[in-house]
Design a protein around this motif. Structure first.
Motif, PDB file in Angstrom:
ATOM      1  N   PHE A   1      -1.473  13.493  -9.216  1.00  0.00           N
ATOM      2  CA  PHE A   1      -0.665  12.552  -8.495  1.00  0.00           C
ATOM      3  C   PHE A   1       0.256  13.416  -7.663  1.00  0.00           C
ATOM      4  N   ARG A   2       0.483  12.667  -6.893  1.00  0.00           N
ATOM      5  CA  ARG A   2       1.820  13.062  -6.023  1.00  0.00           C
ATOM      6  C   ARG A   2       2.793  11.888  -5.819  1.00  0.00           C
ATOM      7  N   PRO A   3       3.995  12.064  -5.589  1.00  0.00           N
ATOM      8  CA  PRO A   3       4.964  11.003  -5.385  1.00  0.00           C
ATOM      9  C   PRO A   3       4.717  10.457  -4.067  1.00  0.00           C
ATOM     10  N   SER A   4       4.955   9.289  -3.643  1.00  0.00           N
ATOM     11  CA  SER A   4       4.705   8.650  -2.369  1.00  0.00           C
ATOM     12  C   SER A   4       6.338   8.738  -1.923  1.00  0.00           C
ATOM     13  N   GLU A   5       6.352   8.870  -0.699  1.00  0.00           N
ATOM     14  CA  GLU A   5       7.727   9.146  -0.178  1.00  0.00           C
ATOM     15  C   GLU A   5       8.654   7.862   0.260  1.00  0.00           C
ATOM     16  N   ASP A   6       7.758   7.002   0.506  1.00  0.00           N
ATOM     17  CA  ASP A   6       8.494   5.584   0.949  1.00  0.00           C
ATOM     18  C   ASP A   6       8.440   4.547  -0.056  1.00  0.00           C
ATOM     19  N   ASN A   7       7.822   4.373  -1.226  1.00  0.00           N
ATOM     20  CA  ASN A   7       8.076   3.498  -2.020  1.00  0.00           C
ATOM     21  C   ASN A   7       7.978   4.001  -3.472  1.00  0.00           C
ATOM     22  N   GLY A   8       7.879   5.223  -3.850  1.00  0.00           N
ATOM     23  CA  GLY A   8       8.088   5.986  -5.200  1.00  0.00           C
ATOM     24  C   GLY A   8       6.854   5.657  -6.011  1.00  0.00           C
ATOM     25  N   THR A   9       5.901   5.160  -5.741  1.00  0.00           N
ATOM     26  CA  THR A   9       4.645   4.833  -6.412  1.00  0.00           C
ATOM     27  C   THR A   9       3.896   6.279  -6.311  1.00  0.00           C
ATOM     28  N   SER A  10       2.896   6.331  -7.157  1.00  0.00           N
ATOM     29  CA  SER A  10       2.032   7.484  -7.436  1.00  0.00           C
ATOM     30  C   SER A  10       0.683   7.102  -6.525  1.00  0.00           C
ATOM     31  N   GLU A  11       0.236   7.925  -5.959  1.00  0.00           N
ATOM     32  CA  GLU A  11      -0.946   7.998  -5.152  1.00  0.00           C
ATOM     33  C   GLU A  11      -1.882   9.238  -5.370  1.00  0.00           C
ATOM     34  N   ILE A  12      -3.149   8.975  -5.073  1.00  0.00           N
ATOM     35  CA  ILE A  12      -4.135  10.183  -5.276  1.00  0.00           C
ATOM     36  C   ILE A  12      -4.222  10.939  -4.014  1.00  0.00           C
ATOM     37  N   SER A  13      -4.368  12.217  -3.965  1.00  0.00           N
ATOM     38  CA  SER A  13      -4.487  12.963  -2.642  1.00  0.00           C
ATOM     39  C   SER A  13      -6.131  12.474  -2.307  1.00  0.00           C
ATOM     40  N   PRO A  14      -6.145  12.321  -0.928  1.00  0.00           N
ATOM     41  CA  PRO A  14      -7.509  11.902  -0.369  1.00  0.00           C
ATOM     42  C   PRO A  14      -8.282  13.148  -0.514  1.00  0.00           C
ATOM     43  N   PRO A  15      -9.539  12.893  -0.732  1.00  0.00           N
ATOM     44  CA  PRO A  15     -10.427  14.029  -0.832  1.00  0.00           C
ATOM     45  C   PRO A  15     -10.736  14.557   0.744  1.00  0.00           C
TER      46      PRO A  15
ATOM     47  N   VAL B   1      -5.834   0.241 -10.650  1.00  0.00           N
ATOM     48  CA  VAL B   1      -6.071   1.390 -11.904  1.00  0.00           C
ATOM     49  C   VAL B   1      -6.561   2.638 -11.165  1.00  0.00           C
ATOM     50  N   ILE B   2      -7.408   2.509 -10.094  1.00  0.00           N
ATOM     51  CA  ILE B   2      -7.740   3.852  -9.747  1.00  0.00           C
ATOM     52  C   ILE B   2      -6.733   4.442  -8.974  1.00  0.00           C
ATOM     53  N   GLU B   3      -5.838   3.978  -8.473  1.00  0.00           N
ATOM     54  CA  GLU B   3      -4.934   4.579  -7.739  1.00  0.00           C
ATOM     55  C   GLU B   3      -3.711   5.332  -8.581  1.00  0.00           C
ATOM     56  N   ASP B   4      -3.575   4.470  -9.746  1.00  0.00           N
ATOM     57  CA  ASP B   4      -2.507   5.027 -10.934  1.00  0.00           C
ATOM     58  C   ASP B   4      -3.058   4.592 -12.254  1.00  0.00           C
ATOM     59  N   PRO B   5      -3.707   5.093 -12.961  1.00  0.00           N
ATOM     60  CA  PRO B   5      -4.428   4.813 -14.485  1.00  0.00           C
ATOM     61  C   PRO B   5      -3.082   4.806 -15.386  1.00  0.00           C
ATOM     62  N   ARG B   6      -1.935   5.354 -14.862  1.00  0.00           N
ATOM     63  CA  ARG B   6      -0.915   4.956 -16.041  1.00  0.00           C
ATOM     64  C   ARG B   6      -0.393   3.544 -15.945  1.00  0.00           C
ATOM     65  N   GLN B   7      -0.687   2.808 -15.116  1.00  0.00           N
ATOM     66  CA  GLN B   7      -0.309   1.382 -15.026  1.00  0.00           C
ATOM     67  C   GLN B   7      -0.637   0.512 -16.000  1.00  0.00           C
ATOM     68  N   GLY B   8      -0.008  -0.176 -16.822  1.00  0.00           N
ATOM     69  CA  GLY B   8      -0.404  -1.376 -17.730  1.00  0.00           C
ATOM     70  C   GLY B   8      -0.095  -2.490 -17.096  1.00  0.00           C
ATOM     71  N   ALA B   9      -0.296  -3.449 -17.698  1.00  0.00           N
ATOM     72  CA  ALA B   9      -0.358  -4.981 -17.578  1.00  0.00           C
ATOM     73  C   ALA B   9       0.781  -5.224 -16.662  1.00  0.00           C
ATOM     74  N   TRP B  10       1.933  -4.956 -17.155  1.00  0.00           N
ATOM     75  CA  TRP B  10       3.152  -5.276 -16.541  1.00  0.00           C
ATOM     76  C   TRP B  10       3.179  -4.708 -15.106  1.00  0.00           C
ATOM     77  N   LYS B  11       2.930  -3.497 -14.896  1.00  0.00           N
ATOM     78  CA  LYS B  11       2.869  -2.812 -13.647  1.00  0.00           C
ATOM     79  C   LYS B  11       1.814  -3.548 -12.733  1.00  0.00           C
ATOM     80  N   ILE B  12       0.755  -3.710 -13.022  1.00  0.00           N
ATOM     81  CA  ILE B  12      -0.480  -4.271 -12.536  1.00  0.00           C
ATOM     82  C   ILE B  12      -0.054  -5.813 -11.726  1.00  0.00           C
ATOM     83  N   LYS B  13       0.793  -6.370 -12.951  1.00  0.00           N
ATOM     84  CA  LYS B  13       0.943  -7.694 -12.310  1.00  0.00           C
ATOM     85  C   LYS B  13       1.804  -7.528 -11.227  1.00  0.00           C
ATOM     86  N   LYS B  14       3.070  -6.713 -11.060  1.00  0.00           N
ATOM     87  CA  LYS B  14       3.694  -6.461 -10.045  1.00  0.00           C
ATOM     88  C   LYS B  14       3.136  -5.811  -8.580  1.00  0.00           C
TER      89      LYS B  14
END
Length: 239
Positions: free
Chosen positions: A132-146, A187-200
């Protein structure tokens, strides 16, 4: 009512996260006790705090005010206060008063611990092959594109012949996806997310401001066999 009981512990890979287990209710009569415990751990330079509310059956606005009032000082010291395992009736008030815009909440203690450990650079799952690498614009985690392989060109007597482009596939309108597919994407973008964050994540412009209760998401995660952190990472690695 039985008042309030707060017990302390330490968790996390480095045992530097204060865990406060609360039992009873938090209102104008008991919020002072809650504040005392939070201040106590802060005085010990512990600014990573998890509050387990699985045994809290009521929190008044004064009770929520304790957490909101202390969160600024905690974050200014590089920490955070995370609330876990709220009962449905407690979460409904929490959301109605919009404290979810200020305080982070999690489905269970393990997810909150992982979030803290990850934030300080600890590897929470050594078996993950992608990073994962931190996104600069919104602080969320994203996956490096293949990296996509370059197209090869065929040579002919008349010179190089360019390979025809693959059949054009129109972009998917994520707003119109079924709820289960929206959840899978998050989930694919950030599997660390639980139900609360998925809701957001669902309640954003990207997914058409999909509003759904956290308890429906929990049921859906179980149905999709994605109801634990381990299962979500396994699904993430399989994609």
């Amino acid at each position: 009512m039985e008042g309030i009981q707060v017990t302390r512990g330490r968790v996390g890979a480095r045992r530097d996260i204060a865990l406060l287990r609360v039992k009873g209710y938090i209102d104008t009569q008991t919020c002072g006790d809650m504040l005392h415990k939070i201040t106590e751990v802060m005085n010990e330079d512990l600014y990573h705090i998890i509050v387990d509310m699985s045994q809290v059956n009521y929190v008044s606005s004064a009770g929520w005010g304790v957490f909101v009032g202390e969160i600024k000082g905690i974050r200014e010291n590089g920490g955070d206060l995370k609330i876990v395992q709220m009962l449905p009736e407690v979460y409904e008030i929490f959301e109605m008063l919009e404290f979810n815009r200020i305080l982070d909440c999690y489905e269970n203690i393990e997810e909150a611990i992982d979030d803290f450990d990850y934030s300080i650079g600890l590897d929470i799952t050594k078996s993950i092959s992608r990073s994962f690498r931190p996104s600069e614009d919104n602080g969320t985690s994203e996956i490096s594109p293949p990296i996509k392989p370059a197209l090869r060109h065929r040579e002919s007597a008349h010179g190089p012949h360019k390979t025809r482009a693959a059949f054009f596939k129109p972009p998917v309108n994520e707003k119109e996806l079924p709820l289960s597919e929206k959840v899978k994407k998050l989930v694919i973008e950030d599997p660390r997310q639980g139900a609360w964050k998925i809701k957001k994540g669902l309640n954003t412009e990207r997914f058409g401001y999909t509003k759904v209760s956290v308890f429906r998401i929990i049921k859906l995660l179980r149905k999709l066999n994605l109801d634990t952190l381990e299962k979500r990472f396994r699904y993430y690695r399989s994609r």
